[in-house]
Motif scaffolding. Structure first.
Motif, PDB file in Angstrom:
ATOM      1  N   VAL A  30       0.831  -1.204   0.000  1.00 53.50           N
ATOM      2  CA  VAL A  30       0.000   0.000   0.000  1.00 53.50           C
ATOM      3  C   VAL A  30       0.869   1.259   0.000  1.00 53.50           C
ATOM      4  O   VAL A  30       0.604   2.213  -0.736  1.00 53.50           O
ATOM      5  N   GLY A  31       1.931   1.251   0.793  1.00 48.72           N
ATOM      6  CA  GLY A  31       2.825   2.407   0.843  1.00 48.72           C
ATOM      7  C   GLY A  31       3.501   2.670  -0.486  1.00 48.72           C
ATOM      8  O   GLY A  31       3.560   3.822  -0.949  1.00 48.72           O
ATOM      9  N   GLU A  32       4.003   1.637  -1.115  1.00 46.82           N
ATOM     10  CA  GLU A  32       4.682   1.814  -2.402  1.00 46.82           C
ATOM     11  C   GLU A  32       3.699   2.203  -3.506  1.00 46.82           C
ATOM     12  O   GLU A  32       4.026   3.027  -4.365  1.00 46.82           O
ATOM     13  N   ALA A  33       2.500   1.623  -3.479  1.00 45.87           N
ATOM     14  CA  ALA A  33       1.485   2.023  -4.460  1.00 45.87           C
ATOM     15  C   ALA A  33       1.134   3.493  -4.274  1.00 45.87           C
ATOM     16  O   ALA A  33       0.924   4.217  -5.253  1.00 45.87           O
ATOM     17  N   GLY A  34       1.125   3.947  -3.032  1.00 42.41           N
ATOM     18  CA  GLY A  34       0.894   5.366  -2.764  1.00 42.41           C
ATOM     19  C   GLY A  34       2.001   6.235  -3.334  1.00 42.41           C
ATOM     20  O   GLY A  34       1.740   7.345  -3.826  1.00 42.41           O
ATOM     21  N   GLU A  35       3.237   5.755  -3.282  1.00 40.46           N
ATOM     22  CA  GLU A  35       4.344   6.514  -3.859  1.00 40.46           C
ATOM     23  C   GLU A  35       4.208   6.614  -5.376  1.00 40.46           C
ATOM     24  O   GLU A  35       4.481   7.666  -5.958  1.00 40.46           O
ATOM     25  N   VAL A  36       3.758   5.537  -6.022  1.00 42.92           N
ATOM     26  CA  VAL A  36       3.494   5.588  -7.461  1.00 42.92           C
ATOM     27  C   VAL A  36       2.429   6.638  -7.743  1.00 42.92           C
ATOM     28  O   VAL A  36       2.595   7.508  -8.608  1.00 42.92           O
ATOM     29  N   ALA A  37       1.336   6.568  -7.005  1.00 42.59           N
ATOM     30  CA  ALA A  37       0.231   7.505  -7.213  1.00 42.59           C
ATOM     31  C   ALA A  37       0.680   8.944  -6.978  1.00 42.59           C
ATOM     32  O   ALA A  37       0.289   9.850  -7.727  1.00 42.59           O
ATOM     33  N   ASN A  38       1.498   9.168  -5.980  1.00 41.54           N
ATOM     34  CA  ASN A  38       1.955  10.520  -5.675  1.00 41.54           C
ATOM     35  C   ASN A  38       2.817  11.088  -6.793  1.00 41.54           C
ATOM     36  O   ASN A  38       2.687  12.260  -7.160  1.00 41.54           O
ATOM     37  N   LYS A  39       3.685  10.267  -7.358  1.00 40.08           N
ATOM     38  CA  LYS A  39       4.528  10.737  -8.467  1.00 40.08           C
ATOM     39  C   LYS A  39       3.688  11.039  -9.703  1.00 40.08           C
ATOM     40  O   LYS A  39       3.935  12.020 -10.402  1.00 40.08           O
ATOM     41  N   VAL A  40       2.694  10.211  -9.971  1.00 37.73           N
ATOM     42  CA  VAL A  40       1.804  10.466 -11.104  1.00 37.73           C
ATOM     43  C   VAL A  40       0.992  11.728 -10.848  1.00 37.73           C
ATOM     44  O   VAL A  40       0.810  12.557 -11.747  1.00 37.73           O
ATOM     45  N   GLU A  59      11.516   7.243 -12.548  1.00 33.55           N
ATOM     46  CA  GLU A  59      11.245   7.264 -11.102  1.00 33.55           C
ATOM     47  C   GLU A  59       9.968   6.486 -10.788  1.00 33.55           C
ATOM     48  O   GLU A  59       9.914   5.725  -9.820  1.00 33.55           O
ATOM     49  N   ILE A  60       8.952   6.679 -11.615  1.00 32.33           N
ATOM     50  CA  ILE A  60       7.693   5.956 -11.412  1.00 32.33           C
ATOM     51  C   ILE A  60       7.913   4.463 -11.625  1.00 32.33           C
ATOM     52  O   ILE A  60       7.450   3.635 -10.826  1.00 32.33           O
ATOM     53  N   ALA A  61       8.647   4.106 -12.660  1.00 31.62           N
ATOM     54  CA  ALA A  61       8.937   2.697 -12.930  1.00 31.62           C
ATOM     55  C   ALA A  61       9.697   2.062 -11.765  1.00 31.62           C
ATOM     56  O   ALA A  61       9.455   0.900 -11.411  1.00 31.62           O
ATOM     57  N   ASP A  62      10.593   2.820 -11.143  1.00 37.03           N
ATOM     58  CA  ASP A  62      11.338   2.318  -9.989  1.00 37.03           C
ATOM     59  C   ASP A  62      10.386   2.017  -8.831  1.00 37.03           C
ATOM     60  O   ASP A  62      10.522   0.992  -8.155  1.00 37.03           O
ATOM     61  N   GLU A  63       9.422   2.896  -8.612  1.00 40.02           N
ATOM     62  CA  GLU A  63       8.428   2.660  -7.554  1.00 40.02           C
ATOM     63  C   GLU A  63       7.546   1.458  -7.900  1.00 40.02           C
ATOM     64  O   GLU A  63       7.169   0.691  -7.020  1.00 40.02           O
ATOM     65  N   VAL A  64       7.218   1.286  -9.183  1.00 43.10           N
ATOM     66  CA  VAL A  64       6.441   0.119  -9.600  1.00 43.10           C
ATOM     67  C   VAL A  64       7.223  -1.160  -9.287  1.00 43.10           C
ATOM     68  O   VAL A  64       6.644  -2.168  -8.869  1.00 43.10           O
ATOM     69  N   GLY A  65       8.538  -1.103  -9.445  1.00 45.88           N
ATOM     70  CA  GLY A  65       9.374  -2.249  -9.067  1.00 45.88           C
ATOM     71  C   GLY A  65       9.243  -2.571  -7.585  1.00 45.88           C
ATOM     72  O   GLY A  65       9.204  -3.750  -7.204  1.00 45.88           O
ATOM     73  N   ASP A  66       9.173  -1.532  -6.750  1.00 46.63           N
ATOM     74  CA  ASP A  66       8.978  -1.763  -5.315  1.00 46.63           C
ATOM     75  C   ASP A  66       7.608  -2.381  -5.043  1.00 46.63           C
ATOM     76  O   ASP A  66       7.469  -3.258  -4.180  1.00 46.63           O
ATOM     77  N   VAL A  67       6.592  -1.947  -5.796  1.00 45.98           N
ATOM     78  CA  VAL A  67       5.256  -2.545  -5.679  1.00 45.98           C
ATOM     79  C   VAL A  67       5.344  -4.035  -6.018  1.00 45.98           C
ATOM     80  O   VAL A  67       4.795  -4.882  -5.299  1.00 45.98           O
ATOM     81  N   LEU A  68       6.051  -4.352  -7.089  1.00 51.44           N
ATOM     82  CA  LEU A  68       6.198  -5.751  -7.503  1.00 51.44           C
ATOM     83  C   LEU A  68       6.878  -6.578  -6.413  1.00 51.44           C
ATOM     84  O   LEU A  68       6.468  -7.717  -6.137  1.00 51.44           O
ATOM     85  N   TRP A  69       7.893  -6.004  -5.764  1.00 52.48           N
ATOM     86  CA  TRP A  69       8.591  -6.727  -4.698  1.00 52.48           C
ATOM     87  C   TRP A  69       7.615  -7.080  -3.576  1.00 52.48           C
ATOM     88  O   TRP A  69       7.580  -8.217  -3.096  1.00 52.48           O
ATOM     89  N   TYR A  70       6.803  -6.108  -3.175  1.00 51.46           N
ATOM     90  CA  TYR A  70       5.851  -6.369  -2.090  1.00 51.46           C
ATOM     91  C   TYR A  70       4.761  -7.344  -2.515  1.00 51.46           C
ATOM     92  O   TYR A  70       4.292  -8.158  -1.706  1.00 51.46           O
ATOM     93  N   ILE A  71       4.348  -7.308  -3.765  1.00 54.34           N
ATOM     94  CA  ILE A  71       3.381  -8.293  -4.256  1.00 54.34           C
ATOM     95  C   ILE A  71       3.994  -9.684  -4.183  1.00 54.34           C
ATOM     96  O   ILE A  71       3.351 -10.630  -3.730  1.00 54.34           O
ATOM     97  N   ALA A  72       5.244  -9.812  -4.609  1.00 53.61           N
ATOM     98  CA  ALA A  72       5.924 -11.104  -4.554  1.00 53.61           C
ATOM     99  C   ALA A  72       6.051 -11.588  -3.109  1.00 53.61           C
ATOM    100  O   ALA A  72       5.825 -12.767  -2.819  1.00 53.61           O
ATOM    101  N   ALA A  73       6.397 -10.678  -2.198  1.00 52.52           N
ATOM    102  CA  ALA A  73       6.531 -11.053  -0.792  1.00 52.52           C
ATOM    103  C   ALA A  73       5.186 -11.473  -0.204  1.00 52.52           C
ATOM    104  O   ALA A  73       5.096 -12.466   0.532  1.00 52.52           O
ATOM    105  N   LEU A  74       4.143 -10.745  -0.538  1.00 49.75           N
ATOM    106  CA  LEU A  74       2.813 -11.079  -0.032  1.00 49.75           C
ATOM    107  C   LEU A  74       2.360 -12.436  -0.558  1.00 49.75           C
ATOM    108  O   LEU A  74       1.831 -13.257   0.202  1.00 49.75           O
TER     109      LEU A  74
END
Length: 109
Positions: A30-40, A59-74
């Motif tokens: 949720v936090g990383e998705a918020g960072e994507v949304a904030n940059k957009v 920068e947005i793509a980098d945050e999307v990568g963080d979203v992917l990491w958390y999805i994988a962890a979840l």
């Protein structure tokens, strides 16, 4: 790269308390998705400057990568393969498309 390979490799970098094995990646997602949304949002607010657009896009793509990491962890904590989740999602969407139900809301449409 296959999604399950990504999930396995990403898990090697996971550091969070075992007692929060589900909540930690969910909150991180949720936090990383918020960072994507904030940059957009800032792109919308400030407009697109052709001189800085590529940097902002990365920068947005980098945050999307963080979203992917958390999805994988979840997914790991839920005991499901990332590829199965992706495949299941595409199957669900194809079924909705076939039935003309892509629009609207609700999990069971």
């Amino acid at each position: 790269m296959e999604l399950n390979d990504y999930q396995t490799t990403a898990a090697k970098t996971a550091i969070y308390p075992e007692e929060h094995a589900l909540t930690y990646p969910a909150l991180g997602l949720v936090g990383e998705a918020g960072e994507v949304a904030n940059k957009v949002k800032k792109l919308i607010r400030d407009g697109v400057d052709p001189d800085t657009y590529d940097a902002k896009r990365l920068e947005i793509a980098d945050e999307v990568g963080d979203v992917l990491w958390y999805i994988a962890a979840l997914c790991k904590e839920l005991g499901v393969d990332l590829e199965d989740v992706a495949r299941g999602n595409l199957h669900k969407l194809a079924d909705r498309q076939r039935r003309g139900k892509l629009g609207g809301s609700g999990d069971t449409r």
